[in-house]
Write an enzyme that holds these catalytic residues in place. Structure first.
Site, short mmCIF file in Angstrom:
data_model
loop_
_atom_site.label_atom_id
_atom_site.label_comp_id
_atom_site.label_asym_id
_atom_site.label_seq_id
_atom_site.Cartn_x
_atom_site.Cartn_y
_atom_site.Cartn_z
N TRP A 89 3.41 -8.73 4.57
CA TRP A 89 2.15 -8.89 3.82
C TRP A 89 1.97 -10.35 3.40
O TRP A 89 0.89 -10.94 3.58
CB TRP A 89 2.20 -7.97 2.61
CG TRP A 89 0.92 -7.79 1.86
CD1 TRP A 89 -0.35 -8.06 2.30
CD2 TRP A 89 0.78 -7.28 0.53
NE1 TRP A 89 -1.26 -7.75 1.33
CE2 TRP A 89 -0.60 -7.27 0.23
CE3 TRP A 89 1.68 -6.83 -0.44
CZ2 TRP A 89 -1.09 -6.82 -0.99
CZ3 TRP A 89 1.20 -6.38 -1.65
CH2 TRP A 89 -0.17 -6.38 -1.93
N HIS A 148 14.70 -15.35 4.88
CA HIS A 148 15.43 -14.40 4.03
C HIS A 148 16.67 -15.09 3.42
O HIS A 148 17.46 -14.45 2.73
CB HIS A 148 15.92 -13.20 4.85
CG HIS A 148 14.82 -12.25 5.28
ND1 HIS A 148 13.77 -11.91 4.47
CD2 HIS A 148 14.66 -11.53 6.43
CE1 HIS A 148 12.99 -11.04 5.11
NE2 HIS A 148 13.50 -10.80 6.30
N GLY A 302 3.45 1.35 1.99
CA GLY A 302 2.78 0.21 1.37
C GLY A 302 2.35 0.49 -0.06
O GLY A 302 1.29 0.05 -0.50
P1 PAP Z 1 10.59 -7.37 6.47
O1 PAP Z 1 11.21 -8.13 5.35
O2 PAP Z 1 11.59 -6.69 7.35
O3 PAP Z 1 9.59 -8.15 7.24
P2 PAP Z 1 8.68 -6.23 4.70
O4 PAP Z 1 7.38 -6.59 5.28
O5 PAP Z 1 9.13 -7.00 3.53
O6 PAP Z 1 9.79 -6.16 5.81
O7 PAP Z 1 8.68 -4.74 4.19
C1 PAP Z 1 7.90 -3.72 4.68
C2 PAP Z 1 7.31 -3.05 3.47
O8 PAP Z 1 6.09 -3.70 3.12
C3 PAP Z 1 6.96 -1.61 3.77
O9 PAP Z 1 7.07 -0.92 2.53
P3 PAP Z 1 7.32 0.67 2.42
O10 PAP Z 1 8.45 0.99 3.32
O11 PAP Z 1 7.61 0.92 0.99
O12 PAP Z 1 6.03 1.28 2.84
C4 PAP Z 1 5.53 -1.76 4.23
O13 PAP Z 1 4.80 -0.56 4.20
C5 PAP Z 1 5.02 -2.77 3.25
N1 PAP Z 1 3.83 -3.48 3.74
C6 PAP Z 1 3.62 -4.01 4.96
N2 PAP Z 1 2.40 -4.55 5.04
C7 PAP Z 1 1.82 -4.37 3.84
C8 PAP Z 1 0.54 -4.71 3.32
N3 PAP Z 1 -0.35 -5.32 4.05
N4 PAP Z 1 0.28 -4.37 2.05
C9 PAP Z 1 1.20 -3.74 1.29
N5 PAP Z 1 2.42 -3.38 1.72
C10 PAP Z 1 2.73 -3.70 3.00
#
Ligand code: PAP
Length: 334
Positions: A89, A148, A302
């Protein structure tokens, strides 16, 4: 599509070869490190106080290579997160905001975020060491990177350059649940699934990729208190509560504040919607990243507080207790 997201097959082959060279170069250095069972990779290795994956693009080997060779610039912007704290995000929001003039007179459907995963639009600095010809980097200013890497392990050149860093933290219970689901989506490939009890135990012991959770958050938080003009500390929860307000603050911090005219034209809302969960999860329903992870694996719920649907009350209490103790004296408890 912009050169930011254009990546040829040939580039991937070069990167694979470079990655293999890096694995080989650092193998003696990391195999002696303390080792624990991993989440998305077979093992985790403790390096400079934090657990790292190995034999991966974001791994102990690429962190070591980044520390040894990466050169930061004062104009760079780094987005630092623990995995599952909102990386995807934040990448989307910053990419869309900083590069907004590049796309403003073009149809929205051609925006890179409408066709490509945010991870393809904004690279991890840990992967930059794999690139022989840094096309992305040279084509854009400021350079945008995610990482990270914990604050205390950042390459010296990042610490010395005076560049800006944005950190996003998320409450530990939601990070645990998100990581648990993500890891199990990928684990089928090499191992049995993790049980929730096992995941909980590993998390509370600090054994997560780039963890312990609390040390990672604390490192950036304290650095942010000392250098508020250089390091901005955001939370996933605040961003969820009022994305437009947080984004405006973020744009100002990054040196590209929204003008009155842009605000009147609805530019802030446009970016909030473009980067919103609904839109990005739809765009990323299909396809995979070059490293084989399905795009949709980065979009699950999300939401804030989804942990309540997965953790027991006792697990929640235990995590709250540890968090209270670890963050004692800091204004960090959510
Ligand atoms: P990463 O560090 O491996 O890239 P990251 O993007 O930090 O992962 O984490 C994914 C989380 O962000 C997911 O959360 P959840 O498992 O609790 O659902 C994902 O759904 C959430 N996420 C991804 N995109 C968005 C967005 N646009 N708005 C809000 N939450 C988001």
């Amino acid at each position: 599509m912009s050169s930011v997201t254009k990546h040829d097959l040939e580039d991937y082959e070069v990167e694979e070869a470079n990655l293999a060279m890096i694995f080989d170069r650092y193998k003696d250095k990391f195999t002696t490190l303390p080792k624990e069972k991993g989440w998305m990779t077979q093992d985790l290795y403790k390096y400079q106080g934090f657990w790292n994956q190995s034999r991966n693009v974001v791994s102990v080997e690429t962190v070591m290579a980044t520390q040894d060779t990466f050169q930061a610039r004062p104009t760079d912007i780094y987005l630092a997160t623990l995995p599952k704290s909102g990386t995807t995000w934040l990448k989307a929001l910053v990419f869309a905001t900083v590069n907004r003039n590049m796309y403003k007179n073009k149809p929205l459907s051609t925006h890179p975020l409408q066709t490509s995963n945010p991870h393809n639009c904004l690279p991890f600095v840990e992967c930059e060491v794999l690139r022989t010809s840094p096309t992305y980097v040279e084509a854009h200013s400021p350079r945008l990177f995610a990482t990270h890497i914990p604050y205390t392990s950042l390459p010296q050149s990042i610490l010395d350059s005076g560049c800006r860093i944005v950190y996003m933290s998320r409450n530990p219970k939601d990070v645990l649940v998100s990581l648990f689901h993500f890891a199990n989506k990928l684990r089928g490939k090499f191992s049995d699934l993790l049980t929730l009890e096992e995941a909980f135990d590993m998390f509370t012991r600090g054994v997560i990729p780039n963890g312990p959770y609390w040390d990672h958050v604390k490192g950036y938080y304290k650095a942010g208190l000392e250098q508020p003009t250089r390091i901005m500390f955001l939370t996933y929860e605040d961003m969820k509560m009022d994305t437009a307000k947080c984004l405006s603050r973020l744009a100002k911090f990054l040196g590209c504040p929204f003008t009155k005219e842009e605000e009147a034209k609805g530019m802030v809302e446009e970016i909030v919607n473009l980067c919103g969960f609904e839109n990005l999860s739809e765009v990323n329903k299909h396809g995979t990243l070059s490293i084989g992870i399905p795009n949709q694996a980065f979009f699950r719920e999300g939401k804030v507080g989804d942990w309540q649907n997965h953790l027991t009350t006792e697990m929640g209490r235990t995590l709250d207790r540890i968090t209270k103790q670890k963050f004692h004296g800091l204004d960090l408890i959510q």
